[in-house]
Enzyme design. Structure first.
Site, PDB file in Angstrom:
ATOM      1  N   HIS A   1       0.854  -1.196   0.000  1.00 27.96           N
ATOM      2  CA  HIS A   1       0.000   0.000   0.000  1.00 27.96           C
ATOM      3  C   HIS A   1       0.887   1.242   0.000  1.00 27.96           C
ATOM      4  CE1 HIS A   1      -3.189   2.785   1.181  1.00 27.96           C
ATOM      5  NE2 HIS A   1      -4.022   1.850   0.824  1.00 27.96           N
TER       6      HIS A   1
ATOM      7  N   ASP B   1      -8.060  -5.284   0.056  1.00 25.14           N
ATOM      8  CA  ASP B   1      -8.545  -6.153  -1.032  1.00 25.14           C
ATOM      9  C   ASP B   1      -8.209  -7.621  -0.833  1.00 25.14           C
ATOM     10  OD1 ASP B   1      -7.646  -3.369  -2.876  1.00 25.14           O
ATOM     11  OD2 ASP B   1      -9.693  -4.128  -2.756  1.00 25.14           O
TER      12      ASP B   1
HETATM   13  C1  SDX Z   1      -6.226   0.076  -2.815  1.00 18.69           C
HETATM   14  O1  SDX Z   1      -4.357   4.529  -1.923  1.00 18.69           O
HETATM   15  C2  SDX Z   1      -5.349   3.940  -1.296  1.00 18.69           C
HETATM   16  O2  SDX Z   1      -5.757   4.321  -0.242  1.00 18.69           O
HETATM   17  C3  SDX Z   1      -5.944   2.755  -2.051  1.00 18.69           C
HETATM   18  C4  SDX Z   1      -6.971   1.933  -1.289  1.00 18.69           C
HETATM   19  C5  SDX Z   1      -8.246   2.702  -1.040  1.00 18.69           C
HETATM   20  O3  SDX Z   1      -8.987   2.313  -0.123  1.00 18.69           O
HETATM   21  O4  SDX Z   1      -8.554   3.630  -1.840  1.00 18.69           O
HETATM   22  O5  SDX Z   1      -6.426   1.484  -0.067  1.00 18.69           O
HETATM   23  C6  SDX Z   1      -7.378   0.708  -2.107  1.00 18.69           C
HETATM   24  O6  SDX Z   1      -5.960   0.417  -3.937  1.00 18.69           O
HETATM   25  C7  SDX Z   1      -5.376  -0.926  -2.073  1.00 18.69           C
HETATM   26  C8  SDX Z   1      -4.163  -1.410  -2.916  1.00 18.69           C
HETATM   27  C9  SDX Z   1      -4.657  -2.494  -3.860  1.00 18.69           C
HETATM   28  N1  SDX Z   1      -3.610  -2.890  -4.802  1.00 18.69           N
HETATM   29  C10 SDX Z   1      -2.995  -4.062  -4.741  1.00 18.69           C
HETATM   30  O7  SDX Z   1      -3.171  -4.901  -3.855  1.00 18.69           O
HETATM   31  C11 SDX Z   1      -2.057  -4.334  -5.913  1.00 18.69           C
HETATM   32  C12 SDX Z   1      -0.708  -4.853  -5.392  1.00 18.69           C
HETATM   33  N2  SDX Z   1      -0.033  -3.774  -4.667  1.00 18.69           N
HETATM   34  C13 SDX Z   1       0.942  -2.990  -5.419  1.00 18.69           C
HETATM   35  O8  SDX Z   1       0.670  -2.819  -6.770  1.00 18.69           O
HETATM   36  C14 SDX Z   1       1.455  -1.767  -4.659  1.00 18.69           C
HETATM   37  O9  SDX Z   1       1.731  -2.180  -3.383  1.00 18.69           O
HETATM   38  C15 SDX Z   1       0.581  -0.517  -4.588  1.00 18.69           C
HETATM   39  C16 SDX Z   1       0.168  -0.056  -5.938  1.00 18.69           C
HETATM   40  C17 SDX Z   1      -0.636  -0.768  -3.748  1.00 18.69           C
HETATM   41  C18 SDX Z   1       1.411   0.561  -3.918  1.00 18.69           C
HETATM   42  O10 SDX Z   1       2.401   0.891  -4.790  1.00 18.69           O
HETATM   43  P1  SDX Z   1       3.504   2.014  -4.410  1.00 18.69           P
HETATM   44  O11 SDX Z   1       3.167   2.740  -3.180  1.00 18.69           O
HETATM   45  O12 SDX Z   1       3.747   2.813  -5.656  1.00 18.69           O
HETATM   46  O13 SDX Z   1       4.712   1.181  -4.005  1.00 18.69           O
HETATM   47  P2  SDX Z   1       5.764   0.654  -5.027  1.00 18.69           P
HETATM   48  O14 SDX Z   1       5.080   0.092  -6.206  1.00 18.69           O
HETATM   49  O15 SDX Z   1       6.780   1.724  -5.241  1.00 18.69           O
HETATM   50  O16 SDX Z   1       6.413  -0.571  -4.208  1.00 18.69           O
HETATM   51  C19 SDX Z   1       7.474  -0.321  -3.312  1.00 18.69           C
HETATM   52  C20 SDX Z   1       8.332  -1.575  -3.433  1.00 18.69           C
HETATM   53  C21 SDX Z   1       8.711  -1.885  -4.879  1.00 18.69           C
HETATM   54  O17 SDX Z   1       9.934  -2.570  -4.846  1.00 18.69           O
HETATM   55  P3  SDX Z   1      11.309  -1.688  -5.131  1.00 18.69           P
HETATM   56  O18 SDX Z   1      11.118  -1.019  -6.497  1.00 18.69           O
HETATM   57  O19 SDX Z   1      11.378  -0.669  -3.985  1.00 18.69           O
HETATM   58  O20 SDX Z   1      12.418  -2.697  -5.119  1.00 18.69           O
HETATM   59  O21 SDX Z   1       7.578  -2.719  -2.984  1.00 18.69           O
HETATM   60  C22 SDX Z   1       7.385  -3.608  -4.069  1.00 18.69           C
HETATM   61  C23 SDX Z   1       7.665  -2.857  -5.342  1.00 18.69           C
HETATM   62  O22 SDX Z   1       8.135  -3.732  -6.343  1.00 18.69           O
HETATM   63  N3  SDX Z   1       5.986  -4.040  -4.005  1.00 18.69           N
HETATM   64  C24 SDX Z   1       5.550  -5.282  -4.206  1.00 18.69           C
HETATM   65  C25 SDX Z   1       4.166  -5.232  -3.999  1.00 18.69           C
HETATM   66  N4  SDX Z   1       3.790  -3.986  -3.716  1.00 18.69           N
HETATM   67  C26 SDX Z   1       4.917  -3.246  -3.720  1.00 18.69           C
HETATM   68  N5  SDX Z   1       6.203  -6.419  -4.532  1.00 18.69           N
HETATM   69  C27 SDX Z   1       5.439  -7.532  -4.656  1.00 18.69           C
HETATM   70  N6  SDX Z   1       4.104  -7.580  -4.465  1.00 18.69           N
HETATM   71  C28 SDX Z   1       3.437  -6.436  -4.136  1.00 18.69           C
HETATM   72  N7  SDX Z   1       2.129  -6.478  -3.960  1.00 18.69           N
END
Ligand code: SDX
Length: 438
Positions: A315, A373
């Site tokens: 998140h 989720d």
């Molecule tokens: C919702 O914003 C809100 O409030 C949203 C929400 C709401 O109520 O409105 O809470 C609802 O959207 C919840 C999130 C649902 N999405 C998912 O479950 C999809 C999987 N999660 C990711 O796509 C990700 O965690 C996000 C999109 C939720 C957050 O992305 P960020 O903040 O841009 O973080 P990032 O992508 O920069 O990740 C940081 C690191 C990265 O690695 P590095 O580049 O630092 O090496 O963490 C890794 C990412 O690769 N990472 C993951 C991961 N999520 C982040 N690696 C594996 N699996 C994951 N799920």
């Protein structure tokens, strides 16, 4: 940047440009609780510099009194009430009133509010024709974007954003009609006739009725499932300035009508990185298929060269357990118990996956915890909601948050059109090349 220094009546930071030796003092703004903010609104005018923050990880885009999240400790509050308390003690109509008006309703206020919502649940009959223009196998989120946007073609008496009464009517119409439109999208996809809302049912009961009743047989509404549905609506109601809410605010900042703004929010929510994750979690759990394949998927999630991510994990704000996920997990066991589902294979895979991930260094270091989720899809599937409708339900619930934030933005005296700038890396000016010279 120098440390913040206190001045007579407010804190400031001093920005010093080492290339020119010039300094600028910027005010630090504070809210009730949470991180303070450096006010950079004058930065460009006074220095010619933009700030740079792709994805807005360090940017407060507005002032708001509605929802507060502390991502470090996993706290979510609506108007000061913890989500756990609201999920335990309130129903969705309470929470809608709270988000819109800032206080929980007393008995009289609640009756009046609930009556207004109930008497707006029917959809203009001519709007039924929109559904027939879609393929039966359209994704229901495509239908939601289209039909909600089309509401601006039918409800002209609530599109004047400068009229507080019309803003209130549009808000109630949107909250009331989203379940009706959602259920119609589902009925259309399965070739069953639309079911009209019933005024003697609660919001959640009405939704289940419109989803599962047929002309030949009334759907018997289980109070436990209706309560679970209501709680799922509460948990998804609002969440500060997430992607879809920011989309609604930016659309609304151009003074677009409320129906168009909410349609924009639905479109943004659809993405699998945002509200589409609940549908993606089920697809992922089905793809994993059995507990012994979990290590293979954990490995893929950690592989930088593999676009696969663990859906339902991570998140932007929560770097701890999403409090909504905890309530959802508890509700999961209640619903499965009510339905007599002793062993749900997907729930077992989900719980094993959660345990393994939370013990894995990669997830621990990156503070990737289950989010809202992760469990919601398992409950919805157990309730008979098709996977393709999961994000639609998220949109139904989030509509109250979107309209509350939209109204706050419209009523903010500082409100102006949102117009971010950019860091340009394209060509510098160059001479035109005529066709015969290219
Ligand atoms: C919702 O914003 C809100 O409030 C949203 C929400 C709401 O109520 O409105 O809470 C609802 O959207 C919840 C999130 C649902 N999405 C998912 O479950 C999809 C999987 N999660 C990711 O796509 C990700 O965690 C996000 C999109 C939720 C957050 O992305 P960020 O903040 O841009 O973080 P990032 O992508 O920069 O990740 C940081 C690191 C990265 O690695 P590095 O580049 O630092 O090496 O963490 C890794 C990412 O690769 N990472 C993951 C991961 N999520 C982040 N690696 C594996 N699996 C994951 N799920």
């Amino acid at each position: 940047m120098n440390d913040a220094k206190s001045t007579a009546n407010r804190d400031t930071v001093t920005l010093t440009d080492n290339s020119t030796g010039k300094s600028l003092e910027l005010p630090i703004l504070g809210g009730t609780v949470g991180p303070r903010a450096i006010d950079v609104s004058k930065l460009y005018a006074e220095t010619g510099y933009f700030t740079y923050d792709p994805g807005f990880t360090s940017t407060a885009s507005c002032d708001s009194n509605i929802t507060y999240i502390d991502g470090e400790v996993g706290v979510l509050m609506h108007r000061g009430y913890l989500i756990e308390d609201l999920a335990e003690n309130s129903d969705f109509m309470d929470v809608c009133y709270l988000l819109l008006h800032g206080e929980l309703p007393d008995a009289k206020e609640k009756t009046r509010f609930e009556k207004s919502i109930t008497y707006h649940t029917m959809l203009h009959e001519q709007m039924n024709n929109f559904f027939r223009g879609f393929r039966r196998d359209s994704h229901p989120m495509a239908v939601m974007v289209g039909v909600v946007g089309a509401m601006s073609a039918f409800y002209h008496d609530s599109t004047d954003i400068n009229d507080p009464h019309q803003r209130m009517v549009a808000s109630h119409r949107l909250i009331a009609k989203m379940p009706t439109i959602a259920a119609m999208a589902y009925k259309y996809s399965v070739g069953q006739p639309f079911v009209y809302p019933r005024n003697n049912l609660s919001y959640a009961e009405n939704f289940l009725h419109m989803m599962f009743s047929v002309p030949c047989e009334e759907y018997q509404i289980s109070p436990v499932l209706a309560r679970a549905m209501d709680r799922i609506f509460i948990l998804h109601a609002d969440h500060e300035q997430n992607a879809s809410t920011s989309t609604v605010r930016i659309a609304g900042s151009s003074n677009a009508n409320p129906f168009a703004c909410i349609a924009a929010g639905i479109a943004s929510l659809w993405g699998p990185a945002h509200g589409g994750a609940n549908e993606a979690v089920l697809q992922m759990l089905n793809e994993i298929g059995s507990k012994d394949r979990i290590p293979e998927f954990i490995k893929r999630a950690k592989d930088k060269d593999d676009p696969f991510r663990l859906m339902g994990f991570g998140h932007r704000v929560y770097k701890n357990y999403d409090p909504r996920a905890k309530v959802m997990q508890k509700s999961c066991h209640e619903v499965l118990g009510e339905l007599g589902i002793e062993h749900d294979p997907l729930l077992e895979i989900a719980m094993a996956l959660e345990k393994i991930a939370l013990e894995d260094d990669y997830f621990v270091e990156k503070k990737l915890f289950p989010n809202v989720d992760f469990y919601s899809g398992i409950i919805l599937k157990a309730m008979g909601i098709p996977t393709s409708m999961f994000t639609v339900l998220f949109a139904v619930a989030r509509t109250v948050g979107w309209v509350a934030q939209w109204r706050e933005m419209i009523e903010d005296p500082k409100q102006r059109i949102s117009r971010p700038r950019q860091l340009y890396h394209g060509y510098a000016q160059r001479d035109y090349v005529p066709l015969d010279k290219r």
